[in-house]
Design an enzyme around this catalytic site. Structure first.
Site, PDB file in Angstrom:
ATOM      1  N   ARG A  72      -7.414   0.165  -5.990  1.00 24.92           N
ATOM      2  CA  ARG A  72      -8.294   0.224  -4.816  1.00 24.92           C
ATOM      3  C   ARG A  72      -9.361  -0.864  -4.898  1.00 24.92           C
ATOM      4  O   ARG A  72      -9.693  -1.500  -3.888  1.00 24.92           O
ATOM      5  CB  ARG A  72      -8.941   1.614  -4.696  1.00 24.92           C
ATOM      6  CG  ARG A  72      -7.976   2.675  -4.174  1.00 24.92           C
ATOM      7  CD  ARG A  72      -8.670   4.000  -3.893  1.00 24.92           C
ATOM      8  NE  ARG A  72      -8.999   4.748  -5.086  1.00 24.92           N
ATOM      9  CZ  ARG A  72      -8.239   5.706  -5.627  1.00 24.92           C
ATOM     10  NH1 ARG A  72      -7.099   6.045  -5.056  1.00 24.92           N
ATOM     11  NH2 ARG A  72      -8.623   6.337  -6.717  1.00 24.92           N
ATOM     12  N   PHE A  77       0.272   5.508   4.169  1.00 24.08           N
ATOM     13  CA  PHE A  77       0.226   6.628   3.210  1.00 24.08           C
ATOM     14  C   PHE A  77      -1.204   6.745   2.678  1.00 24.08           C
ATOM     15  O   PHE A  77      -1.447   6.710   1.477  1.00 24.08           O
ATOM     16  CB  PHE A  77       1.207   6.418   2.050  1.00 24.08           C
ATOM     17  CG  PHE A  77       2.615   6.071   2.459  1.00 24.08           C
ATOM     18  CD1 PHE A  77       3.522   7.071   2.812  1.00 24.08           C
ATOM     19  CD2 PHE A  77       3.049   4.746   2.495  1.00 24.08           C
ATOM     20  CE1 PHE A  77       4.825   6.753   3.169  1.00 24.08           C
ATOM     21  CE2 PHE A  77       4.350   4.423   2.851  1.00 24.08           C
ATOM     22  CZ  PHE A  77       5.246   5.424   3.186  1.00 24.08           C
ATOM     23  N   CYS A 102       5.231   4.793  -7.441  1.00 22.20           N
ATOM     24  CA  CYS A 102       4.858   5.741  -8.506  1.00 22.20           C
ATOM     25  C   CYS A 102       6.092   6.496  -8.983  1.00 22.20           C
ATOM     26  O   CYS A 102       5.974   7.564  -9.573  1.00 22.20           O
ATOM     27  CB  CYS A 102       3.764   6.688  -8.028  1.00 22.20           C
ATOM     28  SG  CYS A 102       4.230   7.673  -6.610  1.00 22.20           S
TER      29      CYS A 102
HETATM   30  N1  SAH Z   1      -3.138   5.778  -1.337  1.00 25.01           N
HETATM   31  C1  SAH Z   1      -3.606   7.119  -1.530  1.00 25.01           C
HETATM   32  C2  SAH Z   1      -2.552   8.043  -2.135  1.00 25.01           C
HETATM   33  C3  SAH Z   1      -1.255   8.148  -1.364  1.00 25.01           C
HETATM   34  S1  SAH Z   1      -0.340   9.562  -1.741  1.00 25.01           S
HETATM   35  C4  SAH Z   1      -4.903   7.089  -2.329  1.00 25.01           C
HETATM   36  O1  SAH Z   1      -5.309   6.028  -2.828  1.00 25.01           O
HETATM   37  O2  SAH Z   1      -5.530   8.130  -2.470  1.00 25.01           O
HETATM   38  C5  SAH Z   1       0.948   9.550  -0.579  1.00 25.01           C
HETATM   39  C6  SAH Z   1       0.583  10.033   0.803  1.00 25.01           C
HETATM   40  O3  SAH Z   1       1.727   9.807   1.633  1.00 25.01           O
HETATM   41  C7  SAH Z   1       0.257  11.496   0.976  1.00 25.01           C
HETATM   42  O4  SAH Z   1      -1.017  11.609   1.575  1.00 25.01           O
HETATM   43  C8  SAH Z   1       1.323  12.052   1.946  1.00 25.01           C
HETATM   44  O5  SAH Z   1       0.799  12.962   2.909  1.00 25.01           O
HETATM   45  C9  SAH Z   1       1.784  10.814   2.634  1.00 25.01           C
HETATM   46  N2  SAH Z   1       3.164  10.775   3.146  1.00 25.01           N
HETATM   47  C10 SAH Z   1       4.296  11.222   2.560  1.00 25.01           C
HETATM   48  N3  SAH Z   1       5.377  10.890   3.285  1.00 25.01           N
HETATM   49  C11 SAH Z   1       4.932  10.216   4.375  1.00 25.01           C
HETATM   50  C12 SAH Z   1       5.557   9.595   5.487  1.00 25.01           C
HETATM   51  N4  SAH Z   1       6.885   9.584   5.616  1.00 25.01           N
HETATM   52  N5  SAH Z   1       4.790   8.966   6.385  1.00 25.01           N
HETATM   53  C13 SAH Z   1       3.437   8.949   6.250  1.00 25.01           C
HETATM   54  N6  SAH Z   1       2.787   9.518   5.208  1.00 25.01           N
HETATM   55  C14 SAH Z   1       3.519  10.140   4.282  1.00 25.01           C
END
Ligand code: SAH
Length: 389
Positions: A204, A220, A332
């Site tokens: 980040r 995401f 991940c």
């Molecule tokens: N970048 C974030 C963590 C991401 S975790 C951070 O720094 O905190 C992954 C996320 O993807 C979750 O919030 C989940 O709700 C979302 N997600 C999962 N499948 C998805 C999809 N097909 N489209 C959009 N979001 C999705």
């Protein structure tokens, strides 16, 4: 102490420092769930100690010959530099096998420690572990436990109640933390993992540094992480996309915690696969795109399908970049190693007909150390790519 005898030749990985003994490596011997056992080679020579898991494919997890409280004290002590850093109030205190405590994760959110116990041995010792965390973790106000994690089911452990306090204070509904100048609210009861993706802290910061002046698409987004760093570092606009309405609601609350700034913020509840196609069809472009999807491959068997998923979103994102745009792409999936991930990105770039250069690699931070003899510990990788046309 009961003895677990290994098949001939199967002692090798244990002697090299790998912490797992799979059921197929065991010749004989049994013990109760979580019991401390002696691990012997096929000749009956003792080679290690471990915690026994009768219900799991990972039958024994190797542990040092030391009291659990000492192991916790040492793991916490290794994080001293983080406690000296006021800019970061949420860190991982115990990173399971990598800190020699198999199946124990302990994350500290401004003094509220949240644990996951994902091995039978860890579960059997959680009262002692909670006491040790109360004693050794600086500023610790309480220790609680999240049980709603898939890996507990694989160990034959209960997944309810989802959350409970083991020691000390009940955490507030939302715990406020600070990460390098950005504030976040963490839902330790219902949030993902123990509430926050602490493993992406360094990534980040990297994204923030590169996002000044950019129109950013954060795919995401969960509780807003990358997007709020881009905003704090002077992005022109940030579009936060997630499929979860709860995640977006928290992301908006998190935005409200920050200082005023002129960045235009947009929140979109959508499937990223569909949203990227919609942007393509509408001709919408961005200077900076972040792709931080959930784990696509949980096992090696799912690797090829996962690779197609990663290639799909990366290819779409590459095509949505403005000239000289930047893509920060993460995986991940532990089953996909860093080299394979780069191959997938290279194939996507080829199909996108754009040349890219790697400007950064990111990893989980120093509070998520990876044991050198445990490649499975290195699940998270990130590549920042800049288009050179
Ligand atoms: N970048 C974030 C963590 C991401 S975790 C951070 O720094 O905190 C992954 C996320 O993807 C979750 O919030 C989940 O709700 C979302 N997600 C999962 N499948 C998805 C999809 N097909 N489209 C959009 N979001 C999705």
């Amino acid at each position: 102490m009961k003895t677990i005898r290994l098949r001939k030749g199967r002692e090798r990985s244990v002697l090299k420092g790998h912490p797992w003994v799979f059921s197929g490596a065991v010749e004989g011997g049994e013990a109760a769930a979580g019991e401390l056992v002696e691990v012997c080679d096929s000749k009956g020579e003792k080679i290690a100690l471990g915690w026994y898991s009768p219900a799991s494919q990972i039958r024994v997890r190797i542990v040092p010959d030391a009291p659990i409280a000492d192991l916790i004290a040492e793991a916490v002590g290794r994080r001293a530099a983080f406690y000296a850093d006021d800019a970061v109030t949420a860190i991982r205190l115990v990173n399971a096998e990598n800190d020699l405590i198999p199946g124990v994760v302990a994350d500290c959110y401004a003094g509220h420690v949240v644990c996951q116990f994902t091995s039978a041995g860890a579960d059997a010792r959680k009262e002692e572990i909670a006491d040790a965390l109360m004693k050794f973790a600086p500023f610790c106000q309480g220790v609680s436990e999240r049980c709603d994690v898939d890996s507990r089911a694989k160990e034959g452990l209960a997944t309810e109640p989802a959350f409970r306090v083991l020691r000390g204070a009940e955490p507030p509904e939302l715990v406020e933390i600070a990460e390098n100048g950005v504030k976040f609210l963490v839902d330790v009861r219902r949030g993902h993992k123990t509430g926050f993706y602490l493993d992406q802290r360094d990534a980040r910061a990297t994204v923030g540094r590169l996002a000044n002046g950019a129109d950013v698409l954060n795919c995401f987004c969960y509780s807003g992480g990358f997007g709020l760093f881009a905003r704090a570092c002077g992005a022109a606009s940030v579009t936060q996309v997630d499929i979860s309405a709860d995640a977006l609601a928290l992301a908006k609350k998190n935005e409200a915690l920050q200082h005023y700034c002129g960045t235009a913020m947009e929140y979109v509840e959508a499937d990223v696969f569909q949203f990227l196609r919609k942007c393509r069809d509408e001709g919408r472009k961005f200077d900076f795109i972040v792709l931080d999807p959930p784990k696509f491959a949980a096992t090696k068997g799912q690797l090829m399908k996962a690779a197609r998923g990663y290639k799909d979103i990366n290819l779409l994102a590459m095509k949505l970049l403005k000239p000289y745009g930047t893509l920060a792409s993460f995986s991940c999936s532990g089953a996909m190693d860093a080299e394979f991930f780069r191959t997938v990105l290279a194939e996507a770039a080829e199909d996108a007909h754009r040349p890219f250069q790697i400007v950064a690699h990111t990893h989980a931070g120093a509070d998520h150390p990876v044991r050198l003899s445990f490649p499975e510990g290195e699940y998270l990788k990130g590549v920042v790519l800049r288009s050179i046309t």
